[in-house]
Design an enzyme around this catalytic site. Structure first.
Site, mmCIF file in Angstrom:
data_model
loop_
_atom_site.group_PDB
_atom_site.id
_atom_site.type_symbol
_atom_site.label_atom_id
_atom_site.label_comp_id
_atom_site.label_asym_id
_atom_site.label_seq_id
_atom_site.Cartn_x
_atom_site.Cartn_y
_atom_site.Cartn_z
ATOM 1 N N VAL A 63 0.855 -1.193 0.000
ATOM 2 C CA VAL A 63 0.000 0.000 0.000
ATOM 3 C C VAL A 63 0.888 1.239 0.000
ATOM 4 O O VAL A 63 1.772 1.381 0.852
ATOM 5 C CB VAL A 63 -0.928 0.024 1.239
ATOM 6 C CG1 VAL A 63 -1.705 1.336 1.303
ATOM 7 C CG2 VAL A 63 -1.887 -1.154 1.216
ATOM 8 N N SER B 140 4.535 4.076 2.927
ATOM 9 C CA SER B 140 3.983 2.846 2.345
ATOM 10 C C SER B 140 4.188 1.695 3.339
ATOM 11 O O SER B 140 4.824 1.868 4.381
ATOM 12 C CB SER B 140 4.692 2.510 1.024
ATOM 13 O OG SER B 140 6.076 2.375 1.244
ATOM 14 N N LYS B 141 3.643 0.562 3.026
ATOM 15 C CA LYS B 141 3.885 -0.639 3.836
ATOM 16 C C LYS B 141 3.531 -1.848 2.985
ATOM 17 O O LYS B 141 2.706 -1.756 2.071
ATOM 18 C CB LYS B 141 2.997 -0.625 5.092
ATOM 19 C CG LYS B 141 3.544 -1.460 6.224
ATOM 20 C CD LYS B 141 4.643 -0.715 6.946
ATOM 21 C CE LYS B 141 5.227 -1.490 8.098
ATOM 22 N NZ LYS B 141 6.160 -0.654 8.873
ATOM 23 N N GLY B 142 4.153 -2.978 3.293
ATOM 24 C CA GLY B 142 3.828 -4.207 2.574
ATOM 25 C C GLY B 142 3.741 -5.360 3.539
ATOM 26 O O GLY B 142 4.287 -5.308 4.640
#
Ligand code: NAD
Length: 441
Positions: free
Chosen positions: A85, A130-132
Site C-alpha cells: 500500500v 507505504s507498507k507491505g
C-alpha cells in the site's frame, strides 16, 4: 525484525509474559486503522483542514494485492496473499517496511502505510509512506521457501518499487537478508544493480553504518530531550523498558551509558525488577546467549503487566502495539512515556494518560530514528559515497533533536499533547505540499 525468518529451526520460546489485550473484547480499541484515523481526525480538526484535502488524506493512493505461488520444499505449490500500500507520495518516494506474518491484513497494512506517511513528515524526510505484507508463517518456512516467496512477491509488486517511487525496508519477521533478495530481484529486472531500492540492507551491499542501532539511539535522544524539558536529571532517572530486542536493548544500553538507572526490563518470556539498577551489559550478554531474558538472574522476576506499572520516571514500551489500553492506563505511574514501539498506546487510552499528566513522546516521533537512518542509507546509495558511523550518528542527533523541539513548540502553542502536536505537524507538512502541487485533472 530480529532475524525472524531464520529462526525456523530454533525451538519456539514460551510466551507466558504476554500482556497483549484480549482482541475480542478490545476489537474496536485495537483496530489499527481506527487508531490512526482518530489521531489524524483530531489533527485535521485543529488545523481546520479543507474538506477536499481531508478526503484526499483519508485514502491510500495505491493498493496492490497479489497472489504469490511458491514451490514448497515438499514439491507442492502453495499460494500466499501479499499486499503493498502506498498511502501518500506527495513529499517524495514512498517509504515503508515489508512484514511476513500470519496476522497481516490489508487494513493493517494500510494503517501502517499511513503511519509511515506521518512519521516521515514529522522528522521532515523527503519521503511519503507505504507498507507491505505477506500473510504467512515465516517460522514454519525454510530459508529456500522464504527466498522464493520474497522474490515472487517482489516481482508481483515491481511496478511500484524503485528508488524514486517506493523503497521497502525490514519490518516484522523480515531482515537484512530478505532486503538483499528484494534488491537482487529488482536489479535483475532492471538489468543493472540498484542499491537504493531498499534500505536496511547488509553494509557490504550498500547498507548504512549505524542503521542497526538507529531506532534505539533515536529513542535515547528524545528521552534526554524530554527529561531536560521537564527539568528531570538524566543521570538520576529511573527507567523501565518493555521489549529487549533490537530497539529495547539498544535503548537500554545507551540510556544506561548516559547514567539512567534501568530498574525494569522484560521481553516475551520474562520481566525483571531491580531497584538498584539492572546490569544492562549482563542482560544483553544473556539474551545473546539464550535468545531471551528467561533465566536472567539480575533482578527479581515480575509479571509483564507489573513491568508497565512500575513507579519509574520513564517507561519505554519497545515491544508491540496496544499494550497500554483503557484497562491499564490508569495504573501507569511513569512521568514520561517514550513510545519506542509502533502504536503501543490505544487512542482510547490517550485521554487517560493526558489526564494523569504523563508526558508522552509519541511513536511517530520517538521511533523515527530508524527511518531517518534509512533515509541516510538511500542518500548514500544514490550518491555512491558512504559516511563514517560518527557522521551518521551526528546527523541523526541533529534531526531527532530538532524534530522533538518542533513538536514541543507546536504542543505549547496550541496547548495540546505531544501526540496531537506531532500529528498536526505531519499532516500540515503533507497538506502544504498538496496545496502547492494542486490536484492534477
Ligand atoms: P525485535 O523483534 O527485535 O524485539 C521485540 C522484543 O519485544 C523482544 O524482546 C520480544 O521478546 C519482546 N516482546 C514480544 N512480545 C512481547 C510481549 N507480549 N511482552 C513483552 N515483550 C514482548 O523487534 P524490534 O525491532 O526491537 O521492534 C520493537 C518495536 O519497535 C516494534 O513495535 C517495532 O515495530 C518498533 N520499531 C522498530 C524499528 C526498528 O528499526 N527495529 C523502527 C521503528 C519501530
Amino acid at each position: 525484525m530480529a532475524g525472524g525468518p531464520f529462526m525456523s529451526t530454533d525451538v519456539r520460546l514460551p510466551t507466558h509474559n504476554i500482556v497483549r489485550p484480549d482482541k475480542d473484547t478490545f476489537l474496536d480499541e485495537v483496530n489499527p486503522f481506527d487508531a490512526m484515523m482518530s489521531r489524524f481526525d483530531r489533527a485535521a480538526e485543529l488545523l481546520d483542514l479543507e474538506p477536499g484535502l481531508y478526503k484526499i488524506l483519508r485514502h491510500a493512493e495505491k493498493t496492490i494485492t497479489i497472489s504469490i505461488p511458491v514451490l514448497m520444499d515438499n514439491g507442492e505449490i502453495q499460494v500466499f496473499t501479499g499486499h503493498r500500500v502506498l498511502y501518500n507520495t506527495s513529499r517524495g518516494p514512498a517509504k515503508g517496511g515489508i512484514r511476513f506474518d500470519t496476522d497481516v491484513s490489508l487494513e493493517e497494512v494500510t494503517a501502517l502505510a499511513a503511519w509511515m506517511t506521518w512519521k516521515c513528515a514529522v522528522v521532515n524526510l523527503p519521503f511519503g509512506g507505504s507498507k507491505g505484507g505477506v500473510v504467512c508463517d515465516p517460522l514454519k518456512m525454510s530459508v529456500g521457501e522464504l527466498e522464493r516467496l520474497t522474490r515472487r512477491y517482489t516481482a508481483g509488486i515491481i511496478s511500484t518499487l524503485g528508488p524514486d517511487s517506493d523503497v521497502p525496508a525490514p519490518d516484522v519477521n523480515t531482515n537484512e537478508r530478505v532486503m538483499a533478495w528484494v534488491m537482487d530481484t529488482y536489479s535483475m529486472h532492471m538489468r543493472h544493480t540498484v542499491t537504493g531500492v531498499v534500505t536496511g540492507k547488509p553494509v557490504e551491499m550498500g547498507g548504512s553504518l549505524g542503521r542497526r542501532d538507529a531506532t534505539g539511539r533515536g529513542v535515547t535522544l528524545v528521552t534526554k530531550e524530554a527529561l531536560d524539558h521537564l527539568g528531570m536529571p538524566v543521570s538520576d532517572a529511573t527507567v523501565a523498558i518493555q521489549g529487549f530486542g533490537n530497539v529495547g536493548s539498544v535503548a537500554a544500553t545507551l540510556l544506561d551509558r548516559r547514567g539512567c538507572r534501568i530498574v525494569g526490563i522484560g521481553d516475551r518470556v520474562s520481566s525483571f525488577y531491580n531497584p538498584d539498577g539492572i546490569d544492562i551489559p549482563a542482560a544483553v550478554a544473556h539474551v545473546k546467549q539464550h535468545r531471551s531474558l528467561d533465566g536472567f538472574d539480575g533482578g527479581q522476576q515480575i509479571s509483564g503487566a507489573d513491568l508497565l506499572t512500575l513507579d519509574v520516571d520513564v517507561l519505554v514500551p519497545a515491544a508491540l502495539e496496544n499494550v497500554i489500553t483503557t484497562r491499564n492506563a490508569a495504573g501507569i505511574r511513569a512521568k514520561v512515556l517514550i513510545e519506542a514501539a509502533n502504536g503501543p498506546t490505544t487512542a482510547a487510552a490517550d485521554a487517560i494518560l493526558e489526564d494523569k499528566g504523563i508526558f508522552v513522546v509519541p511513536d511517530i516521533l520517538a521511533n523515527a530514528g530508524g527511518v531517518t537512518v534509512s533515509y541516510f542509507e538511500w542518500v548514500q546509495d544514490r550518491a555512491g559515497y558512504f559516511w563514517p558511523e560518527d557522521v551518521v550518528n551526528d546527523r541523526l542527533r541533529e534531526i531527532m533533536t530538532r524534530s522533538f523541539h518542533d513538536v514541543l513548540r507546536l504542543s505549547r502553542e496550541h496547548g495540546v499533547s505531544m501526540r496531537t502536536a506531532a500529528y498536526m505537524l505531519a499532516v500540515s507538512r503533507v497538506a502544504t505540499v498538496h496545496r502547492l502541487r494542486g490536484v492534477y485533472a
